[in-house]
Enzyme design. Sequence first.
Site, PDB file in Angstrom:
ATOM      1  N   LYS A   1      12.807 -17.437 116.629  1.00 31.95           N
ATOM      2  CA  LYS A   1      12.168 -18.432 115.683  1.00 31.95           C
ATOM      3  C   LYS A   1      12.393 -19.882 116.236  1.00 31.95           C
ATOM      4  O   LYS A   1      13.374 -20.495 116.449  1.00 31.95           O
ATOM      5  CB  LYS A   1      13.122 -18.478 114.269  1.00 31.95           C
ATOM      6  CG  LYS A   1      12.994 -16.993 113.625  1.00 31.95           C
ATOM      7  CD  LYS A   1      14.199 -17.104 112.531  1.00 31.95           C
ATOM      8  CE  LYS A   1      14.111 -16.310 111.092  1.00 31.95           C
ATOM      9  NZ  LYS A   1      15.360 -16.470 110.418  1.00 31.95           N
TER      10      LYS A   1
ATOM     11  N   GLU B   1       8.337 -14.223 100.527  1.00 40.09           N
ATOM     12  CA  GLU B   1       7.379 -14.106 101.593  1.00 40.09           C
ATOM     13  C   GLU B   1       6.234 -12.909 101.468  1.00 40.09           C
ATOM     14  O   GLU B   1       5.715 -12.313 102.161  1.00 40.09           O
ATOM     15  CB  GLU B   1       8.470 -13.112 102.837  1.00 40.09           C
ATOM     16  CG  GLU B   1       9.189 -14.305 103.468  1.00 40.09           C
ATOM     17  CD  GLU B   1       9.880 -13.867 104.647  1.00 40.09           C
ATOM     18  OE1 GLU B   1       9.313 -12.857 105.304  1.00 40.09           O
ATOM     19  OE2 GLU B   1      10.842 -14.555 104.979  1.00 40.09           O
TER      20      GLU B   1
END
Length: 424
Positions: free
Chosen positions: A336, A205
């Site tokens: 999410k 990430e």
Amino acid sequence: MNSSITRVQARRIWDSRGRPTVEVDVLLADGSVGRGIAPAGASTGSHEAVELRDGGEAFGGYGVQRAIDGIGREIAPALAGRDARAQEEIDQLLVALDGTPNKARLGGNALIATSMAVLDAAARSARLPLWRYLAGDAEVSLPLPEIQIFGGGAHAGRRVDIQDFLVMPVGAADIDEALAMVAEVYRAAGQLMADSGRRAGVADEGGWWPDFDGNEDALQMLARAIEKAGYRHGEVMISLDIAASEFGRDGVYRPALEGRAFTTDEWIAKLLDWVAKYPILSVEDPVAEDDTAGMIAFTQQAGGRVQVIGDDYLVTNAQRVRDAAAVKACNAVLIKPNQAGTISETRQALLAARSLGWSTVVSARSGESEDVMIAHLAVGWNAGQLKVGSFARSERMAKWNELLRIDAALGTRAPYAGRRALPV
Ligand code: PGA
Ligand code: ZN
């Protein structure tokens, strides 16, 4: 405008890890085109909507041809003629069409990409930016960002056990200053890593690769980076995503770098020690997804001082949020969209948490794309917080930069959630 769906088109594109993923375009009668791209997790919760992957040799089994075929064969004909503004109806139709409790037949990846594309098309048909289409006349604020400085766990070859060492610029006046503060911390951390001869690239990430001998070494380095960047008075606080399901189950925790096994109580004691020693304001998935007693115990002992987020534990599911609240197992939820599988179910989880007085954190996945929809969801749903990974790599920066554009569109009326976004 005529917002009825005339065409649904799916294709294979590639995510930020170079793996196949599903992209869907939804075309409307008025000529509007909406797009959705499925993200993908690496440290997934076992109760998430299931991705449909092809298996076999090609692309390590991550192919999405079956998911794409299902969209063409079943989803596209079912959606033809439907009004794109009827998001809930369409999402219910998708869920019914799949027919399984975990979306395994047509695939959570196929469903979320379609659901996102429908939403995007409806906003375009209304000629509104997505955040405004979602918010209507309601007040919105720019979210407090949670930004990763070191990436570990499943995103860095398990180099350290803890998955995310993040910062939250709680003391910023607005989103522009918030991101500038994080940029300085990220830079300072990179410099400290280089000076100590431990700078070894970045993790999935975009956070610095955690070349540390112990989990606490990373925490120490992060606290030093915040100081080196000039923030000493609580303007920038630490957030941890333990992602404990990756190294704990059945009440036993085996974090490799700690060199021993822990019971739930011993592991919680370790986390409480860190919370006492470092400027930590938020802890995600402190214990494993199957450890409800551990979640309750941690929330009881730390929940007055820190935000306790359920990610793998809650998997963006409204019922799981309500069940957890009933036993006080968290005080915040990670949101999410691809864990839920449709936009409507994602929103329901967020609304359930909000109605219980919890805070909400909209989140990207470790496998991402250039799509910026989650920045719009965070603002349009007034979620208060957004977590996207680090401050590097364009699949991450695209989302942060989109917040700046939304901020500019809101003009002088744009409030920043900041410290107020937290439940403590
Ligand atoms: P994932 O990680 O996307 O790999 O699940 C993100 C998180 O755990 O928050
Ligand atoms: Zn997580």
